[in-house]
Design a protein around this motif. Sequence first.
Motif, short mmCIF file in Angstrom:
data_model
loop_
_atom_site.label_atom_id
_atom_site.label_comp_id
_atom_site.label_asym_id
_atom_site.label_seq_id
_atom_site.Cartn_x
_atom_site.Cartn_y
_atom_site.Cartn_z
N ALA A 1 0.86 -1.18 0.00
CA ALA A 1 0.00 0.00 0.00
C ALA A 1 0.90 1.23 0.00
O ALA A 1 1.68 1.42 0.93
CB ALA A 1 -0.91 0.00 1.22
N CYS A 2 0.80 2.04 -1.04
CA CYS A 2 1.68 3.20 -1.10
C CYS A 2 1.04 4.36 -1.83
O CYS A 2 -0.03 4.23 -2.45
CB CYS A 2 3.02 2.83 -1.73
SG CYS A 2 2.92 1.97 -3.30
N ALA A 3 1.72 5.50 -1.75
CA ALA A 3 1.26 6.74 -2.39
C ALA A 3 2.48 7.63 -2.57
O ALA A 3 3.59 7.30 -2.14
CB ALA A 3 0.19 7.43 -1.55
N SER A 4 2.28 8.79 -3.19
CA SER A 4 3.40 9.72 -3.36
C SER A 4 3.74 10.36 -2.01
O SER A 4 2.89 10.46 -1.12
CB SER A 4 3.02 10.81 -4.37
OG SER A 4 2.04 11.67 -3.81
N PRO B 1 -8.48 9.78 -0.71
CA PRO B 1 -8.95 8.99 -1.86
C PRO B 1 -8.04 7.78 -2.11
O PRO B 1 -6.81 7.89 -2.01
CB PRO B 1 -8.89 9.97 -3.04
CG PRO B 1 -8.83 11.32 -2.41
CD PRO B 1 -8.11 11.15 -1.11
N CYS B 2 -8.65 6.66 -2.41
CA CYS B 2 -7.87 5.49 -2.81
C CYS B 2 -8.19 5.16 -4.26
O CYS B 2 -9.17 5.64 -4.82
CB CYS B 2 -8.16 4.29 -1.90
SG CYS B 2 -9.74 3.47 -2.22
N LEU B 3 -7.35 4.34 -4.87
CA LEU B 3 -7.57 3.89 -6.23
C LEU B 3 -8.16 2.48 -6.20
O LEU B 3 -7.74 1.65 -5.39
CB LEU B 3 -6.25 3.88 -7.02
CG LEU B 3 -5.52 5.21 -7.13
CD1 LEU B 3 -4.22 5.02 -7.88
CD2 LEU B 3 -6.39 6.24 -7.82
N THR B 4 -9.11 2.23 -7.08
CA THR B 4 -9.73 0.91 -7.18
C THR B 4 -9.79 0.53 -8.65
O THR B 4 -10.18 1.33 -9.50
CB THR B 4 -11.15 0.92 -6.58
OG1 THR B 4 -11.08 1.37 -5.22
CG2 THR B 4 -11.76 -0.47 -6.60
N PHE B 5 -9.37 -0.72 -8.95
CA PHE B 5 -9.27 -1.18 -10.33
C PHE B 5 -10.64 -1.27 -10.99
O PHE B 5 -10.86 -0.75 -12.08
CB PHE B 5 -8.58 -2.55 -10.35
CG PHE B 5 -8.16 -3.00 -11.72
CD1 PHE B 5 -6.92 -2.65 -12.23
CD2 PHE B 5 -8.99 -3.78 -12.49
CE1 PHE B 5 -6.52 -3.08 -13.49
CE2 PHE B 5 -8.61 -4.21 -13.76
CZ PHE B 5 -7.37 -3.85 -14.26
N ASN B 6 -11.58 -1.95 -10.34
CA ASN B 6 -12.96 -2.09 -10.84
C ASN B 6 -13.83 -2.56 -9.68
O ASN B 6 -13.32 -2.80 -8.57
CB ASN B 6 -13.04 -3.04 -12.04
CG ASN B 6 -12.57 -4.44 -11.73
OD1 ASN B 6 -12.63 -4.90 -10.59
ND2 ASN B 6 -12.07 -5.15 -12.74
N PRO B 7 -15.14 -2.71 -9.87
CA PRO B 7 -16.01 -3.11 -8.75
C PRO B 7 -15.65 -4.45 -8.11
O PRO B 7 -16.06 -4.73 -6.98
CB PRO B 7 -17.40 -3.16 -9.39
CG PRO B 7 -17.33 -2.18 -10.51
CD PRO B 7 -15.94 -2.32 -11.05
N GLY C 1 -4.01 9.39 -5.49
CA GLY C 1 -4.57 8.65 -4.36
C GLY C 1 -3.58 7.59 -3.91
O GLY C 1 -2.43 7.55 -4.36
N TRP C 2 -4.02 6.73 -3.00
CA TRP C 2 -3.19 5.62 -2.55
C TRP C 2 -3.81 4.31 -3.05
O TRP C 2 -4.98 4.26 -3.39
CB TRP C 2 -3.07 5.59 -1.02
CG TRP C 2 -4.36 5.25 -0.29
CD1 TRP C 2 -5.33 6.12 0.11
CD2 TRP C 2 -4.79 3.94 0.09
NE1 TRP C 2 -6.36 5.45 0.73
CE2 TRP C 2 -6.06 4.10 0.75
CE3 TRP C 2 -4.27 2.66 -0.02
CZ2 TRP C 2 -6.77 3.03 1.25
CZ3 TRP C 2 -4.99 1.59 0.49
CH2 TRP C 2 -6.21 1.78 1.12
N GLY C 3 -2.99 3.26 -3.11
CA GLY C 3 -3.53 1.99 -3.56
C GLY C 3 -2.57 0.85 -3.29
O GLY C 3 -1.43 1.06 -2.86
N LEU C 4 -3.04 -0.36 -3.53
CA LEU C 4 -2.25 -1.58 -3.38
C LEU C 4 -1.62 -1.92 -4.72
O LEU C 4 -2.33 -2.01 -5.73
CB LEU C 4 -3.12 -2.73 -2.91
CG LEU C 4 -3.34 -2.95 -1.41
CD1 LEU C 4 -2.08 -3.49 -0.75
CD2 LEU C 4 -3.81 -1.69 -0.72
#
Length: 298
Positions: free
Chosen positions: A168-171, A192-198, A238-241
């Motif tokens: 899990a990371c971000a700038s 805000p996080c990033l999500t690939f799709n539902p 945002g942040w994401g995996l």
Amino acid sequence: MLDYTLLEALAAVVREGSFERAAQALHLTPSAVSQRVRLLEQRIGQVLVVRGAPCSATAVGLQLLRHVEQVALLEADLRAALPVLAEAGVGTPTLRVAVNADSLATWFVPAMAAFCAGGDALLDVSLDDEAHTAERLKRGDVLAAVTTLAAPVQGCRSVALGRLRYVACASPAFVAAHFAAGVDAAALARAPCLTFNPKDRLQDQWIESLQVGAPVAPPRHWLPSTHAFVDACAAGLGWGLHPAVLVRPRLERGELVALRAGHDLHVPLHWQHPRLASPRLQRLTDAVVAAAARVLER
């Protein structure tokens, strides 16, 4: 006995997405292709194709297509054993497989290259979430799949590939703006996080693993691209995996920062294929296992 001329027409319609393109591929008229599919439907007593843009197979149609693919593989293996049959001019068999996007972006392409080096088979890769690819296998939509499901699908063999580690990371700027006081429920609810799709639950699983004491529903950007996912995080969206192998260079350069050092998410992956695998499918399995061993963790 099944009429393989009719089955070939069905396979072409689903593969090409329309009767017109199937006719071009088979060097027939669209009317002739339509007649063959309709005759097959009459003999089976079931609708096999959902007419649309693109055309798709029904559940029964998928079962027939899977049978056609397996027969094509067996015929290709027989031609390899008996070269005199190669003069029949039958086309190169295509193996349909389901793979998750992160595997495709990190380790699966070398497996494809190794398998296809012999030039005696083609691959049709379908993308889906790793938790859902097994459903494609159950429906007969694909011959094999990379999946998180360890229990073998009926009639299939499950081979453990290893674990894909996610960070899990971000700038740095995003972390300073949203997580200066730490990664807690309040900060996660605002950042805000990033999500690939539902179907993507990786971010939610990571939040749950933190045990922050309250359910968290973070605001989301939707971005269905593995590499764009990394670029968006580096840009401060945002942040994401992310797969650790994919973001390691950016972490080392300081372009990305782990939200919680050492608190990674490990996703076990498996390769499932029919127990009675043809030599070509077994060769693909060997290539997949070898490629996964070079990248995934044990």
